[in-house]
Scaffold this active site. Sequence first.
Site, PDB file in Angstrom:
ATOM      1  N   ASP A  36       0.829  -1.212   0.000  1.00  0.00           N
ATOM      2  CA  ASP A  36       0.000   0.000   0.000  1.00  0.00           C
ATOM      3  C   ASP A  36       0.859   1.256   0.000  1.00  0.00           C
ATOM      4  O   ASP A  36       0.654   2.181  -0.786  1.00  0.00           O
ATOM      5  CB  ASP A  36      -0.893   0.042   1.250  1.00  0.00           C
ATOM      6  CG  ASP A  36      -1.799  -1.158   1.377  1.00  0.00           C
ATOM      7  OD1 ASP A  36      -1.317  -2.290   1.254  1.00  0.00           O
ATOM      8  OD2 ASP A  36      -2.987  -0.945   1.624  1.00  0.00           O
ATOM      9  N   THR A  37       1.832   1.276   0.909  1.00  0.00           N
ATOM     10  CA  THR A  37       2.682   2.451   1.045  1.00  0.00           C
ATOM     11  C   THR A  37       3.446   2.723  -0.237  1.00  0.00           C
ATOM     12  O   THR A  37       3.524   3.866  -0.714  1.00  0.00           O
ATOM     13  CB  THR A  37       3.664   2.265   2.212  1.00  0.00           C
ATOM     14  OG1 THR A  37       2.920   2.062   3.423  1.00  0.00           O
ATOM     15  CG2 THR A  37       4.557   3.472   2.366  1.00  0.00           C
TER      16      THR A  37
END
Length: 407
Positions: A202-203
Site C-alpha cells: 500500500d505504502t
Amino acid sequence: MTGTYAPRAAVQARPAAGSAVLDVVVPVYNEETDLGPCVRRLHAHLTAHFPYPFRITVADNASVDGTPAVARALADELPGVGVLRLDEKGRGRALRAAWSASPAPVLAYMDVDLSTDLAALLPLVAPLISGHSDLAIGTRLARTSRVVRGAKREVISRGYNLLLRGALAARFSDAQCGFKAIRADVAAELLPLVRDTGWFFDTELLVLAQRAGLRIHEVPVDWVDDPDSRVDIVATALADLRGIGRLGRALVTGALPLAQLRAQLGRGPLPAPPAQVPIGLPRQLARFAAVGVASTLAYLLLFLLARGPLGAQPANLLALLLTAVANTAANRRLTFGVTGRRHAGRHHVQGLLAFALGLALTSGSLAALHATTTPNRALELTVLVTANLAATALRFLLLRLAMHHRP
C-alpha cells in the site's frame, strides 16, 4: 506535457450488460470463519447502497484451512462474487493479481474483518468514478474519523505515518488503513513498478502515485479494531522499515521512471486565470507584505543616508516619496496582477494620495516626538516604523480599492 488542465475521463455510468464498474477485492489467508459473514454483509451493502454494477473478488492467499471451500460456496451462492486462488502468500501479491485480472474500471480492497464502516465505500470510490481523483484511501487519522482501538496500535500507526512523512515526504495521512481504491488505468501503470508483495504494498503504491503527480482522495472513516487480528506487528514493522529503505534509495538514485510517470499520468497545471479575475485576498496580503517589507527597508536606508545632510523632516519626505513610487509600481504588478500601461498614471496618482497620507502620519509622528523630547536615533526609527505600519495598512486598502475591481 501540456499546460492545460485535463481531468480524467469519468467512468461509463451505464456499462455494457454484465460488466461491473467496481471490483472490491477481499484478500484472505486462513479466514474460513470470518469470510462468509464478511462477504455476505459486503454484498448486501453494495446491493442496497451502490448505484452501479459491482463484483466482489475473494483473493485467497494460499490458505491451508477451509477458506477455499467457503469462497467457492459464496461464489455459487451470491451473484457477482468470484474467487482468485494464489499459490503464494502476501497481501500485496494478492492485490496485484486480482487488480491486474479485473475488467472493472475502478478497483478497491478491504480487510476481511470489515473494521471500516461500509458507509464510507461510496464516498471512497465516487471521485474515481467521476474522474476527479486517481486513488482514494480511508484515513483513521483525520479529525473527523471515529476510531476504536488500543493505545499500542494507535501509537504504532501514528508513528509509522510520521516516519513516512520524514523519510519519504509522504503527504497522505494513513498508509496502512485496509480500505483503498484506484482507477484501473492508473493501476495498470503503477503496479509493474511496485515491488513489495506484503504489507508495504500500500505504502509503495501511494508514494509512487504521489511522486507521479496523481490526486489521492482521503475519506475519514469510522473504524473499530479487530481484537482477533493475526497481523504480526513486529515482523510487519521490520518489513516496512526495509521497504522504506529500499524505496528511499530508489527515489534518491533515480531508479524509478518518475518523470515518465508524471508526463503520462500527472495532472497538468491549471490555465492562467483571465485578466478580469483578481488574485485572492490571502495571496494579495502575503505579496503586499513582502513588498512592504522591502519598501520599509529601502525607506529606512534612504532616511538614514539623508538624515545627516538634510535633517529629519526633509529626509523623511525624500525617502517616503522615492519608495512610494517604487511601492506602487511593485504592488500594481505583483500584488494586484495589473500589467501594461493602461490606467498606470491613475494608479500612481492614487499611490501618491496614499503617500500623502503616509507622509502626514510619519511627519506628524516625528513632529509630535520632537515637540515632547529630544529623541535619539533609535527612538526616531521606532516611531517611524510604527507610523509606517499604520500607513502601510491604509495604503493596502486604498490601492486594493483602486486596482482590485479593475475593468
